[in-house]
Design an enzyme around this catalytic site. Structure first.
Site, PDB file in Angstrom:
ATOM      1  N   CYS A 108       0.663  -1.204   0.005  1.00  0.00           N
ATOM      2  CA  CYS A 108      -0.078  -0.420  -0.396  1.00  0.00           C
ATOM      3  C   CYS A 108       0.809   0.964  -0.261  1.00  0.00           C
ATOM      4  CB  CYS A 108      -0.683   0.218   1.267  1.00  0.00           C
ATOM      5  SG  CYS A 108      -1.725   1.496   1.321  1.00  0.00           S
ATOM      6  N   CYS A 109       2.575   1.666   0.647  1.00  0.00           N
ATOM      7  CA  CYS A 109       2.603   2.202   1.037  1.00  0.00           C
ATOM      8  C   CYS A 109       4.056   2.642  -0.139  1.00  0.00           C
ATOM      9  CB  CYS A 109       3.927   2.273   2.176  1.00  0.00           C
ATOM     10  SG  CYS A 109       2.859   2.563   3.726  1.00  0.00           S
ATOM     11  N   CYS A 191      -1.718   7.663   7.633  1.00  0.00           N
ATOM     12  CA  CYS A 191      -3.369   7.606   7.500  1.00  0.00           C
ATOM     13  C   CYS A 191      -4.134   6.921   8.465  1.00  0.00           C
ATOM     14  CB  CYS A 191      -3.227   6.767   5.870  1.00  0.00           C
ATOM     15  SG  CYS A 191      -1.610   6.773   4.733  1.00  0.00           S
ATOM     16  N   CYS A 217       7.205   3.693   5.869  1.00  0.00           N
ATOM     17  CA  CYS A 217       6.654   3.210   4.813  1.00  0.00           C
ATOM     18  C   CYS A 217       7.254   3.349   3.578  1.00  0.00           C
ATOM     19  CB  CYS A 217       5.495   4.720   4.773  1.00  0.00           C
ATOM     20  SG  CYS A 217       6.645   5.885   4.754  1.00  0.00           S
TER      21      CYS A 217
END
Ligand code: SF4
Length: 222
Positions: A108-109, A191, A217
């Site tokens: 995701c990151c 987030c 991240c």
């Protein structure tokens, strides 16, 4: 991309050693003189201390905000407060490519932060970050000026030697707005799906990706 000759690396090493005890504004002045407009500042909008310092040295500096599509509404509110405080802010807001994996999943990151930043700084000579050595054990030895192999440009961390108290003192003494979630115990803000508040005295960063091994991240792993 800036060339990476031995002379250039040596220049960066000299600057890094020289700035160990320098004020962040001096580091920013050097960056402005050395790289001109060829710099961008990736701001997480957790606080705006470095942004405030940079506006005094480079009012036209490009500020990059990585929109992961998962930020807290309060972070957007804070960004709007910042825009009102600094009219004409040269702000670039990135977006992840369509089809990015769901928030919090593996990769995701990489898709929502690292890839968009890579695109945003492509062609730049240097990037500036708010990284501090006290943020996490992974950052304890972070240089102030270095060649960032991962992104292929110079990385400048003017606040590397600052503590959280230094940041708080600067905010207070300059009347800076504070991110609305800070008073609620969110001391490290990323987030929404992967950030939790921490109890008083707890490691501020323990609220990030809580319950997993993840501590970075990917923006600051080089
Ligand atoms: S911090 Fe969490 S939600 Fe945000 S990009 Fe990384 S894994 Fe995704």
């Amino acid at each position: 991309m800036t060339e990476m000759s031995p002379e250039f690396l040596s220049e960066l090493a000299d600057a890094n050693a020289r700035f160990e005890t320098a004020a962040p504004s001096k580091i920013l002045e050097w960056a402005a003189e050395r790289f001109g407009d060829d710099i961008a500042f990736a701001c997480s909008f957790q606080d705006i201390v470095l942004l405030d310092l940079a506006m005094g040295v480079m009012p036209g500096l490009e500020i990059i905000f990585l929109d992961t599509k998962a930020h807290f509404p309060e972070t957007w509110e804070y960004l709007e407060t910042t825009k009102a405080r600094y009219p004409g802010l040269n702000l670039t807001i990135t977006e992840p490519d369509e089809g990015a994996v769901a928030c919090g999943q593996d990769g995701c990151c990489a898709q929502r932060k690292v890839a968009p930043l890579r695109k945003a700084v492509s062609g730049k000579a240097a990037w500036i970050t708010s990284l501090k050595r006290v943020d996490a054990p992974t950052r304890q030895a972070a240089p102030i000026v270095s060649w960032d192999e991962a992104f292929g440009l110079v990385k400048i961390n003017p606040l590397a030697t600052w503590t959280d108290d230094d940041v708080a003192y600067y905010e207070q003494s300059h009347g800076l707005p504070i991110h609305p979630l800070i008073p609620q115990g969110y001391l490290s803000i990323g987030c929404a799906p992967t950030t939790k508040p921490v109890a008083p005295g707890e490691d501020p960063r323990s609220g990030r990706w809580a319950g997993t091994d993840k501590v970075e991240c990917g923006l600051h792993e080089a």
